[in-house]
Design a protein around this motif. Structure first.
Motif, PDB file in Angstrom:
ATOM      1  N   LEU A  64       0.864  -1.180   0.000  1.00 29.17           N
ATOM      2  CA  LEU A  64       0.000   0.000   0.000  1.00 29.17           C
ATOM      3  C   LEU A  64       0.896   1.224   0.000  1.00 29.17           C
ATOM      4  CD1 LEU A  64      -2.787   1.339   0.143  1.00 29.17           C
ATOM      5  CD2 LEU A  64      -2.588   1.251   2.639  1.00 29.17           C
ATOM      6  N   ALA A  65       0.760   2.024  -1.057  1.00 28.92           N
ATOM      7  CA  ALA A  65       1.547   3.245  -1.194  1.00 28.92           C
ATOM      8  C   ALA A  65       0.593   4.424  -1.318  1.00 28.92           C
ATOM      9  CB  ALA A  65       2.439   3.154  -2.424  1.00 28.92           C
ATOM     10  N   HIS A  66       1.020   5.565  -0.822  1.00 27.99           N
ATOM     11  CA  HIS A  66       0.210   6.778  -0.874  1.00 27.99           C
ATOM     12  C   HIS A  66       0.830   7.697  -1.939  1.00 27.99           C
ATOM     13  CE1 HIS A  66      -1.856   5.387   2.697  1.00 27.99           C
ATOM     14  NE2 HIS A  66      -0.662   5.071   3.169  1.00 27.99           N
ATOM     15  N   THR A  67       0.141   7.795  -3.083  1.00 26.47           N
ATOM     16  CA  THR A  67       0.657   8.588  -4.193  1.00 26.47           C
ATOM     17  C   THR A  67      -0.043   9.943  -4.233  1.00 26.47           C
ATOM     18  OG1 THR A  67      -0.935   7.923  -5.895  1.00 26.47           O
ATOM     19  CG2 THR A  67       0.924   6.417  -5.482  1.00 26.47           C
ATOM     20  N   LEU A  68       0.480  10.826  -5.053  1.00 28.60           N
ATOM     21  CA  LEU A  68      -0.145  12.147  -5.213  1.00 28.60           C
ATOM     22  C   LEU A  68      -1.530  12.026  -5.839  1.00 28.60           C
ATOM     23  CD1 LEU A  68       2.899  14.295  -6.397  1.00 28.60           C
ATOM     24  CD2 LEU A  68       1.965  14.048  -4.087  1.00 28.60           C
ATOM     25  N   SER A  69      -1.794  10.913  -6.528  1.00 31.32           N
ATOM     26  CA  SER A  69      -3.094  10.683  -7.166  1.00 31.32           C
ATOM     27  C   SER A  69      -4.066   9.925  -6.259  1.00 31.32           C
ATOM     28  CB  SER A  69      -2.910   9.871  -8.449  1.00 31.32           C
ATOM     29  OG  SER A  69      -2.031  10.534  -9.315  1.00 31.32           O
ATOM     30  N   GLY A  70      -3.599   9.470  -5.111  1.00 33.53           N
ATOM     31  CA  GLY A  70      -4.438   8.689  -4.196  1.00 33.53           C
ATOM     32  C   GLY A  70      -3.709   7.439  -3.753  1.00 33.53           C
ATOM     33  N   ASP A  71      -4.363   6.642  -2.930  1.00 37.43           N
ATOM     34  CA  ASP A  71      -3.749   5.417  -2.428  1.00 37.43           C
ATOM     35  C   ASP A  71      -3.671   4.374  -3.539  1.00 37.43           C
ATOM     36  OD1 ASP A  71      -3.626   6.687  -0.031  1.00 37.43           O
ATOM     37  OD2 ASP A  71      -5.201   5.507   0.931  1.00 37.43           O
ATOM     38  N   MET A  72      -2.565   3.622  -3.542  1.00 36.46           N
ATOM     39  CA  MET A  72      -2.353   2.585  -4.555  1.00 36.46           C
ATOM     40  C   MET A  72      -2.097   1.267  -3.853  1.00 36.46           C
ATOM     41  SD  MET A  72       0.761   2.203  -7.347  1.00 36.46           S
ATOM     42  CE  MET A  72       0.388   3.684  -8.230  1.00 36.46           C
ATOM     43  N   GLY A  73      -2.999   0.317  -4.036  1.00 31.82           N
ATOM     44  CA  GLY A  73      -2.810  -1.030  -3.534  1.00 31.82           C
ATOM     45  C   GLY A  73      -2.211  -1.867  -4.649  1.00 31.82           C
ATOM     46  N   ILE A  74      -1.124  -2.569  -4.348  1.00 34.47           N
ATOM     47  CA  ILE A  74      -0.406  -3.330  -5.367  1.00 34.47           C
ATOM     48  C   ILE A  74      -0.405  -4.800  -4.990  1.00 34.47           C
ATOM     49  CG2 ILE A  74       1.811  -3.607  -6.540  1.00 34.47           C
ATOM     50  CD1 ILE A  74       2.361  -0.633  -5.616  1.00 34.47           C
ATOM     51  N   LEU A  75      -0.839  -5.627  -5.923  1.00 42.21           N
ATOM     52  CA  LEU A  75      -0.836  -7.070  -5.773  1.00 42.21           C
ATOM     53  C   LEU A  75       0.068  -7.682  -6.850  1.00 42.21           C
ATOM     54  CD1 LEU A  75      -4.667  -7.557  -5.277  1.00 42.21           C
ATOM     55  CD2 LEU A  75      -2.905  -7.972  -3.555  1.00 42.21           C
ATOM     56  N   PRO A  76       0.498  -8.920  -6.671  1.00 36.66           N
ATOM     57  CA  PRO A  76       1.289  -9.573  -7.717  1.00 36.66           C
ATOM     58  C   PRO A  76       0.564  -9.520  -9.071  1.00 36.66           C
ATOM     59  CG  PRO A  76       1.335 -10.888  -5.730  1.00 36.66           C
ATOM     60  CD  PRO A  76       0.323  -9.785  -5.507  1.00 36.66           C
ATOM     61  N   HIS A  77       1.329  -9.408 -10.125  1.00 39.26           N
ATOM     62  CA  HIS A  77       0.853  -9.387 -11.507  1.00 39.26           C
ATOM     63  C   HIS A  77       0.095  -8.119 -11.864  1.00 39.26           C
ATOM     64  CE1 HIS A  77       2.112 -13.513 -11.275  1.00 39.26           C
ATOM     65  NE2 HIS A  77       1.214 -13.755 -10.336  1.00 39.26           N
ATOM     66  N   MET A  78       0.306  -7.059 -11.107  1.00 38.36           N
ATOM     67  CA  MET A  78      -0.326  -5.777 -11.433  1.00 38.36           C
ATOM     68  C   MET A  78       0.288  -5.236 -12.725  1.00 38.36           C
ATOM     69  SD  MET A  78      -0.670  -2.404  -9.069  1.00 38.36           S
ATOM     70  CE  MET A  78      -0.818  -0.800  -9.812  1.00 38.36           C
ATOM     71  N   ILE A  79      -0.497  -4.454 -13.446  1.00 40.90           N
ATOM     72  CA  ILE A  79       0.019  -3.857 -14.672  1.00 40.90           C
ATOM     73  C   ILE A  79       1.159  -2.903 -14.325  1.00 40.90           C
ATOM     74  CG2 ILE A  79      -2.172  -4.045 -15.903  1.00 40.90           C
ATOM     75  CD1 ILE A  79      -2.529  -1.012 -15.415  1.00 40.90           C
ATOM     76  N   ASN A  80       2.053  -2.703 -15.260  1.00 44.78           N
ATOM     77  CA  ASN A  80       3.178  -1.805 -15.047  1.00 44.78           C
ATOM     78  C   ASN A  80       2.665  -0.383 -14.882  1.00 44.78           C
ATOM     79  OD1 ASN A  80       4.667  -4.088 -15.481  1.00 44.78           O
ATOM     80  ND2 ASN A  80       5.405  -3.492 -17.492  1.00 44.78           N
ATOM     81  N   THR A  81       3.226   0.310 -13.903  1.00 47.89           N
ATOM     82  CA  THR A  81       2.803   1.679 -13.638  1.00 47.89           C
ATOM     83  C   THR A  81       3.917   2.443 -12.937  1.00 47.89           C
ATOM     84  OG1 THR A  81       1.006   3.019 -12.730  1.00 47.89           O
ATOM     85  CG2 THR A  81       1.737   1.185 -11.393  1.00 47.89           C
ATOM     86  N   ILE A  82       3.788   3.754 -12.932  1.00 48.75           N
ATOM     87  CA  ILE A  82       4.725   4.621 -12.224  1.00 48.75           C
ATOM     88  C   ILE A  82       3.922   5.789 -11.678  1.00 48.75           C
ATOM     89  CG2 ILE A  82       5.370   5.947 -14.276  1.00 48.75           C
ATOM     90  CD1 ILE A  82       8.256   5.970 -13.118  1.00 48.75           C
TER      91      ILE A  82
END
Length: 144
Positions: free
Chosen positions: A28-46
């Motif tokens: 769980l990361a807090h980005t400038l765009s909102g919270d981002m929950g990351i699970l295995p096999h998530m699409i590539n993002t930055i």
């Protein structure tokens, strides 16, 4: 057929070096765009990160062990089950010097008051960032 990985590698890197390098089943990361929950096999993002905690659930611990890292902004990249956080500074919960963070909080609060009294807007903003970083470190340290 090979069993799919249900974990990802999570790395936190600062100019001082590698701060964190473990496997995680959820981030769980807090980005400038909102919270981002990351699970295995998530699409590539930055994305750009806020000054906040990073939460990593460890897959090998069935009791739900979670690692917390105080991250002071930066970027997060997800690429083929590799989550990379690049930050100016970051500290694991166990590495935080609580008394130092408390002193930084008090110092930042004092600097805010002084800068406001002198109507120095840039100094107020800098001190507010320092205060936010100190509060983030104290919040993460409280997870121990």
């Amino acid at each position: 057929m090979a069993e799919e990985l249900e974990e990802m590698t999570v790395q936190v890197i600062t100019p001082s070096g590698l701060v964190y390098d473990h496997h995680g089943s959820f981030v769980l990361a807090h980005t400038l765009s909102g919270d981002m929950g990351i699970l295995p096999h998530m699409i590539n993002t930055i994305s750009a990160l806020k000054i906040d905690e990073l939460k990593v659930r460890r897959p090998e611990d069935k009791d739900g062990r979670v690692d917390y890292i105080a991250v002071n902004g930066g970027i997060i990249e997800v690429n083929h089950n590799l989550v990379t956080i690049i930050a100016d500074s970051a500290e694991r919960e166990r590495d935080i010097d609580v008394s130092r963070a408390e002193r930084a909080k008090i110092r930042a609060e004092r600097e805010i008051e002084q800068a406001k009294a002198e109507h120095k807007v840039d100094d107020v903003k800098r001190a507010e960032v320092s205060l936010h970083r100190a509060l983030n470190r104290l919040n993460v340290a409280n997870h121990l």
